[in-house]
Each structure stands twice: as C-alpha cells, then as structure tokens.
Design a protein around this motif. Structure first.
Motif, PDB file in Angstrom:
ATOM      1  N   PRO A 114       0.898  -1.075  -0.085  1.00 15.58           N
ATOM      2  CA  PRO A 114       0.084   0.144  -0.054  1.00 15.58           C
ATOM      3  C   PRO A 114       0.751   1.152   0.030  1.00 15.58           C
ATOM      4  CG  PRO A 114      -0.990  -1.612   1.506  1.00 15.58           C
ATOM      5  CD  PRO A 114       0.372  -2.094   0.967  1.00 15.58           C
ATOM      6  N   GLU A 115       0.341   2.154  -0.902  1.00 13.37           N
ATOM      7  CA  GLU A 115       1.350   3.548  -1.021  1.00 13.37           C
ATOM      8  C   GLU A 115       0.216   4.624  -1.149  1.00 13.37           C
ATOM      9  OE1 GLU A 115       4.012   3.859  -4.267  1.00 13.37           O
ATOM     10  OE2 GLU A 115       2.802   2.154  -5.277  1.00 13.37           O
ATOM     11  N   ARG A 116       0.817   5.777  -0.971  1.00  8.63           N
ATOM     12  CA  ARG A 116      -0.068   7.039  -1.310  1.00  8.63           C
ATOM     13  C   ARG A 116      -0.749   7.014  -2.936  1.00  8.63           C
ATOM     14  NH1 ARG A 116       2.871  11.864   0.841  1.00  8.63           N
ATOM     15  NH2 ARG A 116       1.404  13.166  -0.504  1.00  8.63           N
ATOM     16  N   TYR A 117      -1.596   7.818  -3.305  1.00  9.92           N
ATOM     17  CA  TYR A 117      -2.002   7.887  -4.510  1.00  9.92           C
ATOM     18  C   TYR A 117      -0.860   8.613  -5.354  1.00  9.92           C
ATOM     19  CZ  TYR A 117      -4.984   9.754  -8.422  1.00  9.92           C
ATOM     20  OH  TYR A 117      -5.411  10.079  -9.715  1.00  9.92           O
ATOM     21  N   SER A 118      -0.233   9.621  -4.905  1.00 12.96           N
ATOM     22  CA  SER A 118       0.730  10.453  -5.586  1.00 12.96           C
ATOM     23  C   SER A 118       1.815   9.599  -5.982  1.00 12.96           C
ATOM     24  CB  SER A 118       1.119  11.638  -4.808  1.00 12.96           C
ATOM     25  OG  SER A 118       1.747  11.051  -3.577  1.00 12.96           O
ATOM     26  N   SER A 119       2.321   8.706  -5.425  1.00 13.67           N
ATOM     27  CA  SER A 119       3.328   7.788  -5.893  1.00 13.67           C
ATOM     28  C   SER A 119       2.826   6.223  -6.381  1.00 13.67           C
ATOM     29  CB  SER A 119       4.361   7.321  -4.634  1.00 13.67           C
ATOM     30  OG  SER A 119       3.816   6.805  -3.698  1.00 13.67           O
ATOM     31  N   ALA A 120       1.685   6.027  -6.529  1.00 14.49           N
ATOM     32  CA  ALA A 120       1.248   4.848  -6.925  1.00 14.49           C
ATOM     33  C   ALA A 120       1.416   4.562  -8.654  1.00 14.49           C
ATOM     34  CB  ALA A 120      -0.303   4.548  -6.747  1.00 14.49           C
ATOM     35  N   ALA A 121       1.259   3.412  -8.993  1.00 13.08           N
ATOM     36  CA  ALA A 121       1.347   2.904 -10.480  1.00 13.08           C
ATOM     37  C   ALA A 121       0.246   3.500 -11.168  1.00 13.08           C
ATOM     38  CB  ALA A 121       1.996   1.552 -10.678  1.00 13.08           C
ATOM     39  N   PRO A 122       0.389   4.168 -12.221  1.00 17.77           N
ATOM     40  CA  PRO A 122      -1.084   4.429 -13.185  1.00 17.77           C
ATOM     41  C   PRO A 122      -1.130   3.392 -14.013  1.00 17.77           C
ATOM     42  CG  PRO A 122       0.962   5.427 -14.127  1.00 17.77           C
ATOM     43  CD  PRO A 122       1.458   4.772 -12.856  1.00 17.77           C
ATOM     44  N   LEU A 123      -2.528   3.267 -14.268  1.00 15.64           N
ATOM     45  CA  LEU A 123      -3.072   2.106 -15.057  1.00 15.64           C
ATOM     46  C   LEU A 123      -3.297   2.584 -16.305  1.00 15.64           C
ATOM     47  CD1 LEU A 123      -5.767   0.795 -12.725  1.00 15.64           C
ATOM     48  CD2 LEU A 123      -3.936  -0.616 -14.129  1.00 15.64           C
ATOM     49  N   SER A 124      -3.045   4.033 -16.932  1.00 21.55           N
ATOM     50  CA  SER A 124      -3.427   4.492 -18.047  1.00 21.55           C
ATOM     51  C   SER A 124      -2.223   5.666 -18.411  1.00 21.55           C
ATOM     52  CB  SER A 124      -4.798   4.858 -18.177  1.00 21.55           C
ATOM     53  OG  SER A 124      -5.042   5.935 -17.333  1.00 21.55           O
ATOM     54  N   PRO A 125      -2.022   6.177 -19.591  1.00 21.95           N
ATOM     55  CA  PRO A 125      -1.254   7.033 -20.006  1.00 21.95           C
ATOM     56  C   PRO A 125      -1.534   8.293 -19.151  1.00 21.95           C
ATOM     57  CG  PRO A 125      -1.811   5.951 -21.877  1.00 21.95           C
ATOM     58  CD  PRO A 125      -2.543   5.235 -20.756  1.00 21.95           C
ATOM     59  N   ASP A 126      -2.703   8.848 -19.243  1.00 24.91           N
ATOM     60  CA  ASP A 126      -3.080  10.011 -18.383  1.00 24.91           C
ATOM     61  C   ASP A 126      -2.700   9.909 -17.052  1.00 24.91           C
ATOM     62  OD1 ASP A 126      -5.339   8.589 -17.561  1.00 24.91           O
ATOM     63  OD2 ASP A 126      -6.714   9.407 -18.997  1.00 24.91           O
ATOM     64  N   ALA A 127      -2.569   8.711 -16.298  1.00 25.56           N
ATOM     65  CA  ALA A 127      -2.472   8.650 -15.009  1.00 25.56           C
ATOM     66  C   ALA A 127      -3.437   8.839 -13.938  1.00 25.56           C
ATOM     67  CB  ALA A 127      -1.028   9.395 -14.549  1.00 25.56           C
ATOM     68  N   ARG A 128      -4.477   8.767 -14.441  1.00 27.50           N
ATOM     69  CA  ARG A 128      -5.806   9.282 -13.555  1.00 27.50           C
ATOM     70  C   ARG A 128      -6.065   8.258 -12.555  1.00 27.50           C
ATOM     71  NH1 ARG A 128     -10.327  12.393 -15.162  1.00 27.50           N
ATOM     72  NH2 ARG A 128     -11.803  10.512 -14.818  1.00 27.50           N
ATOM     73  N   LEU A 129      -6.237   6.835 -13.222  1.00 29.70           N
ATOM     74  CA  LEU A 129      -6.353   5.632 -12.127  1.00 29.70           C
ATOM     75  C   LEU A 129      -5.183   5.068 -11.855  1.00 29.70           C
ATOM     76  CD1 LEU A 129      -8.920   4.196 -11.239  1.00 29.70           C
ATOM     77  CD2 LEU A 129      -8.840   2.568 -12.942  1.00 29.70           C
ATOM     78  N   ARG A 130      -5.030   4.855 -10.560  1.00 28.91           N
ATOM     79  CA  ARG A 130      -3.518   4.619 -10.327  1.00 28.91           C
ATOM     80  C   ARG A 130      -3.630   3.031  -9.123  1.00 28.91           C
ATOM     81  NH1 ARG A 130      -0.447  10.213  -9.052  1.00 28.91           N
ATOM     82  NH2 ARG A 130      -0.969  11.036 -10.637  1.00 28.91           N
ATOM     83  N   ILE A 131      -2.962   2.082  -9.162  1.00 30.82           N
ATOM     84  CA  ILE A 131      -2.684   1.153  -8.193  1.00 30.82           C
ATOM     85  C   ILE A 131      -2.353   1.275  -6.962  1.00 30.82           C
ATOM     86  CG2 ILE A 131      -2.437  -1.408  -7.948  1.00 30.82           C
ATOM     87  CD1 ILE A 131      -2.458  -1.801 -10.789  1.00 30.82           C
ATOM     88  N   VAL A 132      -2.874   1.423  -5.855  1.00 32.44           N
ATOM     89  CA  VAL A 132      -2.404   1.705  -4.547  1.00 32.44           C
ATOM     90  C   VAL A 132      -2.172   0.545  -3.760  1.00 32.44           C
ATOM     91  CG1 VAL A 132      -3.440   3.913  -4.589  1.00 32.44           C
ATOM     92  CG2 VAL A 132      -4.526   2.063  -3.380  1.00 32.44           C
ATOM     93  N   SER A 133      -2.422  -0.512  -4.287  1.00 34.92           N
ATOM     94  CA  SER A 133      -1.993  -1.836  -3.442  1.00 34.92           C
ATOM     95  C   SER A 133      -2.284  -2.877  -4.430  1.00 34.92           C
ATOM     96  CB  SER A 133      -2.618  -2.189  -2.086  1.00 34.92           C
ATOM     97  OG  SER A 133      -4.020  -2.415  -2.027  1.00 34.92           O
ATOM     98  N   GLU A 134      -1.774  -4.360  -4.365  1.00 31.94           N
ATOM     99  CA  GLU A 134      -2.055  -5.409  -5.226  1.00 31.94           C
ATOM    100  C   GLU A 134      -1.361  -6.562  -4.540  1.00 31.94           C
ATOM    101  OE1 GLU A 134      -2.165  -5.550  -9.806  1.00 31.94           O
ATOM    102  OE2 GLU A 134      -0.083  -5.795  -9.052  1.00 31.94           O
ATOM    103  N   ARG A 135      -2.012  -7.665  -4.896  1.00 33.56           N
ATOM    104  CA  ARG A 135      -1.504  -8.827  -4.377  1.00 33.56           C
ATOM    105  C   ARG A 135      -2.057  -9.763  -5.420  1.00 33.56           C
ATOM    106  NH1 ARG A 135      -1.704 -10.245   0.537  1.00 33.56           N
ATOM    107  NH2 ARG A 135      -2.189  -8.108   1.217  1.00 33.56           N
TER     108      ARG A 135
END
Length: 287
Positions: A114-135
């Motif tokens: 888990p990490e903050r939205y600002s440093s999370a990995a974007p799911l699309s080129p515009d970086a609107r939707l970002r993964i904040v945690s994943e298993r």
C-alpha cells in the motif's frame, strides 16, 4: 444461526494488519436485484461487516468478537480468509487463504505494498487511475488490486453521487483502466459488463459490477476466446473513486469466483487516521 469467532489483535503498531478468519461462501451473494442508491436504503447483503466491527478487530482485548453468519449459509463451503487494513488510504478487505473442502491453498504474493496515490503506479497514460495496492497468485492466475482515481464526468453526468448508477461507475472506472493509448470508448469496448448493482452501507453507496475483459491467447492457454472474469466494488470519498477489483481466468471462475465475490463484498472504507493521505494531496508527486 451459525456463528463466526474472530480473535482480536492490536493494530496499533502496524499500518497493514492481517488476521486469519473463517467465513462462508455464497455463489448468489453478488447478484441481487439491480437497485438505485438514490432510492430508499436496501436490505443489507447476506455477509456484512460494519465499520465499527472492523475497527474493533484492531483493539486489544481478552474477549473474542463474535459475528453472526446467516443460517442459510451454515451448510455451504467454508473458506479461510485474511483481513487487510491499509491506513494510508483508509480501507480494509478480506482475501481467501484456503478452500478446505477442496484441499486448495492460495499462493498470494504482495506485489505492491500500500502506498499513497501520488506515488502509485498509473493504469493508463493519463495517470488518472492508479493502483495503490495489489496482491497476486501467479500459479492460479488471480489478482486482487485496489485502485484510486477521479470520476470520469464525460460518462457520469451529475456531480451528485446519490444519483450515480452502478453502470455509470463501472463505465467510468473501466474507461480509465486500459494501459493502451486508446480513447475511453475503445477502453470500454475491451470489457463486457455482466451485472451491476448498488448497496448503501453505513450511509455510503457502494457500487458493484461484474465484467469480462478480452485478452489474446497466451502460450500456456491456447484459446480463441480467452477472458479474465472480474468482480469489483467502488465507493467515493474526497472526490475520488476507490475500487477493489478481483479477477481470474474465465475457465477458473466456477472454482475461484465465489471466493473473489466474497473479497469484493468485504471491501470497506475506514475512518481516516493521522496516517491517511487523501488522493488530492500532491497528486503528481511520484515518490
């Protein structure tokens, strides 16, 4: 009525907390009649943990917590699950560990802590939707992720969330999900929404949807119609959509689907603490 016994442990020293529990699976849990969240409050889902119960899980006490399970589920298959609390983004959910009747053990790896939205990995080129945690479970082709992003108001026409429908929310999230450099409509065309509904929990609308994502065949799975079967839950806070998504290959859905549906049904926002970082804080700071 069957009862579920949970042991309490302290969350005071760990932002991410996991505890093993046992609950039951219902294959029909995820498909109630489609309702509108703008209408009167619907009946609660058959499996439900309140925000107060989730907070109590983190309080130290010598007394156990006992949560009821509807009697109709008492004879169904049990699944061993674990609870996760992310204090950075203030949410919680449960994920399956074991299917005892099938002698099956999940092989989860926390691929993104888990990490903050600002440093999370974007799911699309515009970086609107970002993964904040994943298993992920690589062996069994399973993914559970939590993503945060703003609503797409080209799809959602109203600013009043009480009028939003589950189909609008599904289309909004899916339009921002593709990693390809394509238009929102092309991203949505990759997916086929099968079912949508909405429930009000603790005064907040939670939108649920089930969908298929088309993918090309792989070397290990030679099929002309390979899909990933997804279930998701989305809730709004601070002007952003919080979405838990769980998926597996379509050919594995009959076996894995009920456990993933239970995971999605358990997703809840938690009261914010001093560790909570809202998505709007430094949204473009990638560190």
């Amino acid at each position: 009525m069957a009862m579920l016994l949970l042991s309490q442990h302290s969350l005071s020293f760990l932002p991410i907390y996991t505890t093993s529990i046992t609950t039951t699976l219902s294959k029909s849990n995820f498909r109630p009649q489609i309702i509108s969240c703008s209408s009167s409050k619907p009946s609660p889902p058959s499996y439900r943990t309140s925000r107060r119960d989730l907070i109590l899980l983190g309080l130290s006490s010598s007394l156990p917590i006992i949560l009821p399970i509807p009697a109709s589920h008492a004879e169904e298959e049990e699944v061993k699950m674990a609870s996760v609390v992310d204090e950075i983004n203030a949410y919680t959910y449960m994920y399956p560990l074991e299917l005892p009747s099938q002698n099956f053990v999940f092989k989860w790896v926390e691929s993104r802590k888990p990490e903050r939205y600002s440093s999370a990995a974007p799911l699309s080129p515009d970086a609107r939707l970002r993964i904040v945690s994943e298993r992920i479970d690589i062996v069994d082709n399973l993914i559970i992720s939590v993503a945060i992003g703003p609503p797409n108001f080209q799809i959602i026409k109203s600013k009043d969330k009480s009028s939003w429908t589950a189909k609008e929310i599904a289309d909004s999230v899916l339009s921002d999900k593709s990693a390809l450099r394509v238009t929102s409509s092309q991203r949505m065309a990759e997916s086929s929404v099968l079912d949508v509904h909405c429930s009000e929990i603790d005064g907040e609308p939670y939108w649920y949807y089930e969908y298929l994502v088309r993918r090309s065949p792989t070397k290990t799975v030679q099929a002309s119609n390979l899909y990933r079967h997804n279930v998701a839950s989305t809730v709004e806070r601070d002007g952003f959509l919080y979405t838990l998504n769980a998926s597996t290959l379509s050919k594995e859905w009959d076996k894995m689907g009920p456990a993933l549906e239970k995971t999605v049904a358990s997703f809840r926002l938690l009261p914010s603490t001093d560790n909570y970082v809202p998505p709007y804080k430094d949204p473009w700071r990638f560190w």
